[in-house]
Motif scaffolding. Structure first.
Motif, PDB file in Angstrom:
ATOM      1  N   ASP A 274      -2.818   3.511   5.637  1.00  0.00           N
ATOM      2  CA  ASP A 274      -2.822   2.054   5.517  1.00  0.00           C
ATOM      3  C   ASP A 274      -1.542   1.458   6.095  1.00  0.00           C
ATOM      4  OD1 ASP A 274      -5.344   1.743   4.314  1.00  0.00           O
ATOM      5  OD2 ASP A 274      -4.532   2.278   2.363  1.00  0.00           O
TER       6      ASP A 274
ATOM      7  N   CYS B 298       0.835  -1.204   0.000  1.00  0.00           N
ATOM      8  CA  CYS B 298       0.000   0.000   0.000  1.00  0.00           C
ATOM      9  C   CYS B 298       0.865   1.248   0.000  1.00  0.00           C
ATOM     10  CB  CYS B 298      -0.942   0.003   1.188  1.00  0.00           C
ATOM     11  SG  CYS B 298      -0.149  -0.305   2.775  1.00  0.00           S
TER      12      CYS B 298
ATOM     13  N   THR C 237      -9.841  -2.602   6.866  1.00  0.00           N
ATOM     14  CA  THR C 237      -8.400  -2.623   6.623  1.00  0.00           C
ATOM     15  C   THR C 237      -7.679  -3.645   7.492  1.00  0.00           C
ATOM     16  OG1 THR C 237      -8.388  -0.308   5.979  1.00  0.00           O
ATOM     17  CG2 THR C 237      -6.293  -1.233   6.641  1.00  0.00           C
TER      18      THR C 237
END
Length: 296
Positions: free
Chosen positions: A16, A11, A90
């Motif tokens: 993230d 990412c 996530t």
């Protein structure tokens, strides 16, 4: 002797990458035998003082990773080939492919480990005026109106953020200064931004990397909810995703991320998921009033 494992964190986003830190901690704990982690990432500076990582290297052109993979084991983290990241939280998205399952609230505790000593000033309120995707940006004139309202109350205000171009998103991300506020945009390292947020009474931001960084502090936070439902990017601390945080939201809670395909509010050409000015001002004033009550 501990086995060396290379973690390929694909990412690009700051947030993230920060979300990956508690997953790395869990990976070390649950591997089953002693291991050390060498991470390859777009943001190696985020991990150079992290106790869960032995080394942090840039992904670059992949040469370093290829050399590493020739003699040691490599695992992928944030693998969008496994499942599109818009479809799952996530943490789960990072932990499930690693066979860690869904982490509980305590395991999702956000942490950050700065290298630089704290050189930040004290401000009552810190704003991040980040402009990215249209469904995750607040009009600049709204930011100025909010700053004016906060300044009228006698609070000191600073604006932080950094302009950057995202190769993955093909998008220029900017943070503009505001009249009457101390301008720290494009003037701070990530460590000093962390210290600035940690010192303030209230941090206000859109859903982005700095809002996640704020979750590693104990600051009061107001996040402008937008096209990503708050639960998909929850800021976990103190075992509670709602600890000292308010999500000011618009009128749509769908997790679509379809910035060019969503139904718009025809009166202002503003996406329904982006909060209006009144909702954000009310959330900010409520947090500041609660703080002033504690002071008195």
């Amino acid at each position: 002797m501990a086995e060396r494992i290379g973690v390929y964190l694909t990412c690009e986003g700051l947030g993230d990458c920060l979300f990956a830190i508690p997953v790395l901690k869990s990976l070390l704990k649950n591997w089953g035998e002693p291991i050390t982690l060498d991470i390859f990432t777009h943001h190696p500076d985020l991990f150079r003082n992290c106790p869960y990582v032995k080394t942090a290297s840039p992904i670059g052109d992949g040469t370093a990773l290829q050399l590493y993979a020739s003699s040691r084991k490599v695992i992928k983290m944030f693998d969008t080939e496994w499942c599109h990241h818009q479809k799952i939280d996530t943490f789960d998205f990072m932990s499930i492919p690693l066979r860690l399952g869904t982490l509980d609230f305590d395991e999702k505790q956000l942490e950050y480990f700065p290298l630089e000593a704290d050189q930040a000033e004290n401000f009552d309120v810190v704003l991040n005026t980040s402009q990215t995707w249209i469904t995750r940006s607040w009009p600049h004139e709204y930011w100025q109106s909010l700053a004016d309202r906060i300044l009228e109350q006698g609070h000191s205000v600073a604006v932080i953020g950094k302009d950057s171009y995202s190769q993955a998103d093909r998008l220029m991300k900017t943070s503009r200064p505001l009249a009457g506020c101390t301008d720290l945009t494009n003037r701070q390292s990530i460590d000093q931004a962390f210290h600035t947020i940690n010192r303030c009474r209230l941090f206000v931001s859109g859903q982005n990397g700095l809002s996640v960084l704020a979750g590693a502090t104990d600051a009061e936070i107001v996040v402008l909810g937008s096209s990503i439902a708050w639960s998909h990017r929850a800021i976990y601390r103190q075992g509670n995703p709602m600890h000292r945080i308010t999500y000011a939201t618009g009128h749509c809670d769908s997790y679509c991320g379809a910035s060019g395909q969503c139904r718009k509010n025809g009166s202002r050409e503003q996406f329904d998921c982006v909060p209006g000015y009144v909702a954000v001002e009310q959330a900010v004033m409520a947090r500041l009033s609660a703080w002033q009550s504690l002071r008195s």
